[in-house]
Design an enzyme around this catalytic site. Structure first.
Site, mmCIF file in Angstrom:
data_model
loop_
_atom_site.group_PDB
_atom_site.id
_atom_site.type_symbol
_atom_site.label_atom_id
_atom_site.label_comp_id
_atom_site.label_asym_id
_atom_site.label_seq_id
_atom_site.Cartn_x
_atom_site.Cartn_y
_atom_site.Cartn_z
ATOM 1 N N ASP A 1 0.728 -1.258 0.028
ATOM 2 C CA ASP A 1 -0.021 -0.008 -0.092
ATOM 3 C C ASP A 1 0.809 1.092 -0.020
ATOM 4 O O ASP A 1 1.808 1.469 0.994
ATOM 5 C CB ASP A 1 -0.690 -0.087 1.142
ATOM 6 C CG ASP A 1 -1.971 1.154 1.276
ATOM 7 O OD1 ASP A 1 -2.932 1.197 0.655
ATOM 8 O OD2 ASP A 1 -1.454 2.269 1.785
ATOM 9 N N TYR B 1 2.688 9.871 -0.316
ATOM 10 C CA TYR B 1 3.983 9.256 0.657
ATOM 11 C C TYR B 1 5.153 9.649 0.095
ATOM 12 O O TYR B 1 6.223 9.605 0.966
ATOM 13 C CB TYR B 1 3.872 7.683 0.843
ATOM 14 C CG TYR B 1 2.338 7.402 1.512
ATOM 15 C CD1 TYR B 1 1.557 8.238 2.055
ATOM 16 C CD2 TYR B 1 2.209 6.075 1.454
ATOM 17 C CE1 TYR B 1 0.416 7.886 2.584
ATOM 18 C CE2 TYR B 1 0.804 5.608 1.987
ATOM 19 C CZ TYR B 1 -0.011 6.507 2.657
ATOM 20 O OH TYR B 1 -1.111 6.118 2.922
ATOM 21 N N LYS C 1 -2.679 5.891 -4.231
ATOM 22 C CA LYS C 1 -3.765 6.747 -4.178
ATOM 23 C C LYS C 1 -3.371 8.131 -4.606
ATOM 24 O O LYS C 1 -2.266 8.484 -4.810
ATOM 25 C CB LYS C 1 -4.063 6.930 -2.634
ATOM 26 C CG LYS C 1 -3.886 5.728 -1.643
ATOM 27 C CD LYS C 1 -4.144 5.657 -0.470
ATOM 28 C CE LYS C 1 -3.610 4.828 0.372
ATOM 29 N NZ LYS C 1 -2.308 4.488 0.844
ATOM 30 N N HIS D 1 -7.474 9.487 -2.252
ATOM 31 C CA HIS D 1 -7.107 9.315 -0.781
ATOM 32 C C HIS D 1 -8.061 10.003 0.278
ATOM 33 O O HIS D 1 -8.013 9.572 1.152
ATOM 34 C CB HIS D 1 -5.542 10.154 -0.867
ATOM 35 C CG HIS D 1 -4.686 9.707 0.224
ATOM 36 N ND1 HIS D 1 -3.269 9.540 -0.198
ATOM 37 C CD2 HIS D 1 -4.813 9.101 1.475
ATOM 38 C CE1 HIS D 1 -2.385 9.257 0.830
ATOM 39 N NE2 HIS D 1 -3.665 8.863 1.953
HETATM 40 N N1 LIG Z 1 -5.323 6.130 3.439
HETATM 41 C C1 LIG Z 1 -4.948 7.156 4.349
HETATM 42 O O1 LIG Z 1 -5.166 8.153 4.391
HETATM 43 C C2 LIG Z 1 -3.891 6.318 5.362
HETATM 44 C C3 LIG Z 1 -3.474 6.976 6.404
HETATM 45 C C4 LIG Z 1 -2.623 6.415 7.258
HETATM 46 C C5 LIG Z 1 -2.188 5.040 7.053
HETATM 47 N N2 LIG Z 1 -2.451 4.493 5.911
HETATM 48 C C6 LIG Z 1 -1.865 3.188 5.439
HETATM 49 O O2 LIG Z 1 -1.766 2.406 6.648
HETATM 50 C C7 LIG Z 1 -0.341 1.951 6.718
HETATM 51 C C8 LIG Z 1 -0.540 1.689 8.348
HETATM 52 O O3 LIG Z 1 -0.685 2.803 9.028
HETATM 53 P P1 LIG Z 1 0.553 3.673 9.834
HETATM 54 O O4 LIG Z 1 1.537 4.052 8.973
HETATM 55 O O5 LIG Z 1 -0.247 4.841 10.268
HETATM 56 O O6 LIG Z 1 0.818 2.974 11.193
HETATM 57 P P2 LIG Z 1 0.691 1.478 12.031
HETATM 58 O O7 LIG Z 1 0.853 0.346 10.976
HETATM 59 O O8 LIG Z 1 -0.661 1.562 12.549
HETATM 60 O O9 LIG Z 1 1.753 1.617 12.977
HETATM 61 C C9 LIG Z 1 3.065 1.691 12.406
HETATM 62 C C10 LIG Z 1 4.032 1.997 13.817
HETATM 63 O O10 LIG Z 1 4.143 1.020 14.688
HETATM 64 C C11 LIG Z 1 5.524 0.471 14.800
HETATM 65 N N3 LIG Z 1 5.397 -0.884 14.578
HETATM 66 C C12 LIG Z 1 5.276 -1.755 13.420
HETATM 67 N N4 LIG Z 1 5.135 -3.163 13.964
HETATM 68 C C13 LIG Z 1 5.558 -2.953 15.243
HETATM 69 C C14 LIG Z 1 5.622 -4.094 15.924
HETATM 70 N N5 LIG Z 1 5.753 -5.272 15.788
HETATM 71 N N6 LIG Z 1 6.259 -3.731 17.456
HETATM 72 C C15 LIG Z 1 6.283 -2.837 17.573
HETATM 73 N N7 LIG Z 1 6.108 -1.494 16.880
HETATM 74 C C16 LIG Z 1 5.686 -1.844 15.770
HETATM 75 C C17 LIG Z 1 6.266 0.889 13.458
HETATM 76 O O11 LIG Z 1 7.621 1.132 13.653
HETATM 77 P P3 LIG Z 1 8.650 1.101 12.728
HETATM 78 O O12 LIG Z 1 8.367 1.474 11.322
HETATM 79 O O13 LIG Z 1 9.827 1.858 13.030
HETATM 80 O O14 LIG Z 1 9.188 -0.420 12.935
HETATM 81 C C18 LIG Z 1 5.338 2.214 13.367
HETATM 82 O O15 LIG Z 1 5.831 3.369 14.290
HETATM 83 C C19 LIG Z 1 0.557 3.014 6.333
HETATM 84 O O16 LIG Z 1 1.700 2.805 6.309
HETATM 85 C C20 LIG Z 1 -0.365 3.487 5.107
HETATM 86 O O17 LIG Z 1 0.228 2.500 4.104
HETATM 87 C C21 LIG Z 1 -3.504 5.221 5.174
#
Ligand SMILES: NC(=O)c1ccc[n+]([C@@H]2O[C@H](COP(=O)([O-])OP(=O)(O)OC[C@H]3O[C@@H](n4cnc5c(N)ncnc54)[C@H](OP(=O)(O)O)[C@@H]3O)[C@@H](O)[C@H]2O)c1
Length: 283
Positions: free
Chosen positions: A47, A52, A77, A110
Site C-alpha cells: 500500500d 507518501y 492513491k 485518498h
Molecule cells: N489512507 C490513508 O489516509 C492512510 C492514513 C494512514 C495510514 N495509511 C496506510 O496504513 C498503513 C499503516 O498505518 P500507519 O503507518 O499509520 O501505522 P501502523 O501500521 O498503525 O503503525 C506503524 C507504527 O508501529 C510500529 N510497529 C510496527 N510493527 C511493530 C511491532 N511489531 N512492534 C512494535 N512496533 C511496531 C512502526 O514502527 P517502525 O516502522 O519503526 O517499525 C510504526 O511506528 C500506512 O503505512 C499506510 O499504508 C493510510
C-alpha cells in the site's frame, strides 16, 4: 489462512488479506529495503500513495524482489491536489511511471474533501474525479478502484453520479477506533474495508488490555491487533521499517481470539487516537 489468502472484491478481483503499509517510510534506501523485506517475508500486497513520496523506491523494491507481478497486489492513491478529471488521469499515469508498472491493482481517492477544493464545490470535484477513476478502470489501467477516508455523506455524493460503486474504503480502523455504522454502510454496498493504522500509528503498544491479551495468547500486541482486525473481516495494513517487526507482523494466522477476547478489544475506546476528520484536514 496466510499472507496469500484473499478477499474477493465486488468485481471479482482477489486481494490479499493483509497489505504492507508505507506511510512515513522515508523515500530511498529505507523504503526500498523495508518493502523488499516485506516481499521476502511473504507479503504480496503493498500500500503506497503519491502523497507518501516513495513510489519510485517501492517500485525499485518490487523489481528487485523478483516476485511475479501477477502474484502481487499494488495499491496507490490520488494526491489531494488532483481532484479534477484531467489531473486525476495524469496523476495515475505518473504513479504508474514512478512505480515502473503498467497497471495498478487498486487506485484510491485518498481523501474526499481536501483543503484545496473545500471552498470550491468539492462535491462537483469529487464526482468528476470519480469519473476519471471509472474511466481508468474501464481502460484497464487499474484492476479495481476505491476510496479512502470516506464517511457516509462522501459516499452519498458519489452515489448521485457514479456508474461503478467503489470496491474499497480504506479508513482508520484499530482497537479503540472503529465506526461500526460506517462499516455496515459500506458492507451493505459490497465495499471492502481496509484498516489503515492497525496499530494506531504506533500508539497502541502501551495499552494494558492488549498487553494482557498478548500475554494470555502467547503473542505480541501487534499480532493481537492484526488478528482482531482479520476476525472482524477488515484488511489490515501494518507498516514497519524494521525487518524483525515486518516478520513478527506476518504471524497473525496461527491463533484465534475467542468471543470474550474479541469483546474486550471491541470495548476499547480511543486508546490509540482517531483518524483525521476528512472535512477538516488541512491538506
Ligand atoms: N489512507 C490513508 O489516509 C492512510 C492514513 C494512514 C495510514 N495509511 C496506510 O496504513 C498503513 C499503516 O498505518 P500507519 O503507518 O499509520 O501505522 P501502523 O501500521 O498503525 O503503525 C506503524 C507504527 O508501529 C510500529 N510497529 C510496527 N510493527 C511493530 C511491532 N511489531 N512492534 C512494535 N512496533 C511496531 C512502526 O514502527 P517502525 O516502522 O519503526 O517499525 C510504526 O511506528 C500506512 O503505512 C499506510 O499504508 C493510510
Amino acid at each position: 489462512m496466510d499472507l496469500t489468502s484473499t478477499y474477493t472484491l465486488s468485481n471479482g478481483v482477489k486481494i490479499p488479506v493483509v497489505g504492507f503499509g508505507t506511510w512515513q517510510t522515508p523515500d530511498g534506501d529505507i523504503a526500498e529495503s523495508s518493502v523488499k523485506a516485506a516481499l521476502d517475508a511473504g507479503y504480496r500486497h503493498i500500500d503506497t500513495a503519491e502523497m507518501y513520496g516513495n513510489e519510485k523506491s517501492v517500485g525499485r523494491a518490487i523489481k528487485a524482489s523478483g516476485v511475479d507481478r501477477n502474484s502481487l497486489f499494488v495499491t496507490s492513491k490520488l494526491n489531494n491536489i488532483n481532484h479534477t478529471y484531467e489531473r486525476a488521469t495524469a496523476a495515475l499515469d505518473k504513479s504508474l511511471a514512478d512505480l515502473g508498472l503498467d497497471h495498478l491493482d487498486l487506485f484510491l481517492i485518498h481523501w474526499p474533501n481536501p483543503a484545496p477544493y473545500r471552498n470550491d464545490n468539492w462535491e462537483k470535484h469529487l464526482q468528476e474525479t470519480w469519473r476519471a477513476m471509472e474511466d481508468a478502470y474501464k481502460a484497464g489501467k487499474v484492476r479495481a478502484i476505491g476510496v479512502s477516508n470516506f464517511y457516509q455523506h462522501h459516499l452519498e455524493v458519489l452515489e448521485k453520479t457514479q456508474t461503478i460503486t467503489p470496491m474499497v474504503n480504506q479508513i482508520h480502523l484499530c482497537p479503540g477506533d472503529h465506526d461500526d455504522e460506517l462499516v455496515d454502510y459500506c458492507r451493505e454496498r459490497g465495499i471492502l474495508l481496509e484498516a489503515y493504522s492497525p496499530f494506531g500509528t504506533g500508539k497502541i503498544f502501551t495499552d494494558p488490555t492488549l498487553q494482557k491479551l498478548a500475554d494470555e495468547t502467547g503473542h505480541t500486541i501487534a499480532q493481537v491487533c492484526l488478528r482482531w482486525s482479520l476476525q472482524r473481516k477488515y484488511l489490515p495494513l501494518p507498516k514497519s521499517v524494521h525487518a524483525e517487526r515486518i516478520e513478527e507482523n506476518t504471524h497473525a494466522f496461527d491463533f484465534e481470539l475467542n468471543d470474550e477476547q474479541m469483546k474486550k478489544i471491541d470495548g476499547l475506546v480511543g486508546v490509540a487516537g482517531y483518524g483525521g476528520n476528512p472535512d477538516e484536514v488541512n491538506f
